[in-house]
Design a protein around this motif. Structure first.
Motif, PDB file in Angstrom:
ATOM      1  N   UNK A 113      -4.014 -10.110   0.991  1.00 37.04           N
ATOM      2  CA  UNK A 113      -2.864 -10.437   1.846  1.00 37.04           C
ATOM      3  C   UNK A 113      -1.568 -10.271   1.063  1.00 37.04           C
ATOM      4  N   UNK A 114      -1.555 -10.762  -0.183  1.00 41.15           N
ATOM      5  CA  UNK A 114      -0.361 -10.608  -1.017  1.00 41.15           C
ATOM      6  C   UNK A 114      -0.061  -9.135  -1.286  1.00 41.15           C
ATOM      7  N   UNK A 115      -1.090  -8.355  -1.582  1.00 43.55           N
ATOM      8  CA  UNK A 115      -0.872  -6.929  -1.881  1.00 43.55           C
ATOM      9  C   UNK A 115      -0.355  -6.181  -0.662  1.00 43.55           C
ATOM     10  N   UNK A 116      -0.940  -6.454   0.495  1.00 43.34           N
ATOM     11  CA  UNK A 116      -0.473  -5.798   1.719  1.00 43.34           C
ATOM     12  C   UNK A 116       0.973  -6.198   1.998  1.00 43.34           C
ATOM     13  N   UNK A 117       1.272  -7.481   1.819  1.00 48.61           N
ATOM     14  CA  UNK A 117       2.649  -7.940   2.007  1.00 48.61           C
ATOM     15  C   UNK A 117       3.601  -7.255   1.052  1.00 48.61           C
TER      16      UNK A 117
END
Length: 164
Positions: A113-117
């Motif tokens: 989720x952090x990487x996609x964000x």
């Protein structure tokens, strides 16, 4: 210094580093479940991580006050998942972290989720500023999680009289 490196390389490098760190966290966590927990093992990770705040010495990493609030808020929401899935058990009169099969999936889920964000926001927010925001997010996640771990640990320690 950081402005001389093309942003795409910084995004790729930080993404690979985040994946590596996530993998290392999963390995360390699985090994830690084999040893008794102590106050030191609970409180040291956020203290060590706090040294990352030195990045804000450099102007490229500075974040606006509203973005700080947003990052801390998201980090605290993420910490709720970790708080709920981190529990302790008593074995051999010592306190251990309960092994959770879900932890690795949760850890990598939050990482994804952090990487996609980060990838989505890298088009609109400067790479250095984005790095600062995601450090704040991670710190805003680890501090409440570790505080909750400390409270759970002390509660179990006081009620069972173990690990003292």
């Amino acid at each position: 210094m950081f402005t001389k490196v093309p942003p795409v390389y910084l995004i790729i490098g930080s993404t690979l580093l985040a994946l590596f760190m996530g993998t290392m966290a999963a390995i360390v966590r699985s090994k830690a479940a084999k040893r008794p927990v102590s106050v030191k093992t609970i409180i040291l990770p956020p203290i060590f991580m706090s040294t990352g705040a030195l990045m804000f010495i450099f102007e490229e990493f500075r974040v606006a006050p509203l973005q700080i609030l947003e990052a801390v808020g998201v980090g605290m929401v993420f910490s709720l998942i970790l708080i709920k899935t981190t529990n302790f058990e008593i074995r051999d009169k010592e306190i251990y972290i309960k092994r959770s099969k879900a932890f690795v999936f949760i850890l990598f889920g939050l990482l994804i989720i952090r990487l996609v964000g980060k990838l989505a926001l890298s088009n609109t927010i400067d790479v250095g500023e984005l790095g600062g925001m995601f450090w704040i997010l991670a710190f805003g996640m680890i501090v409440p999680w570790r505080v909750a771990m400390f409270v759970k640990y002390k509660k179990l320690q006081n009620t069972k009289g173990v690990g003292i």
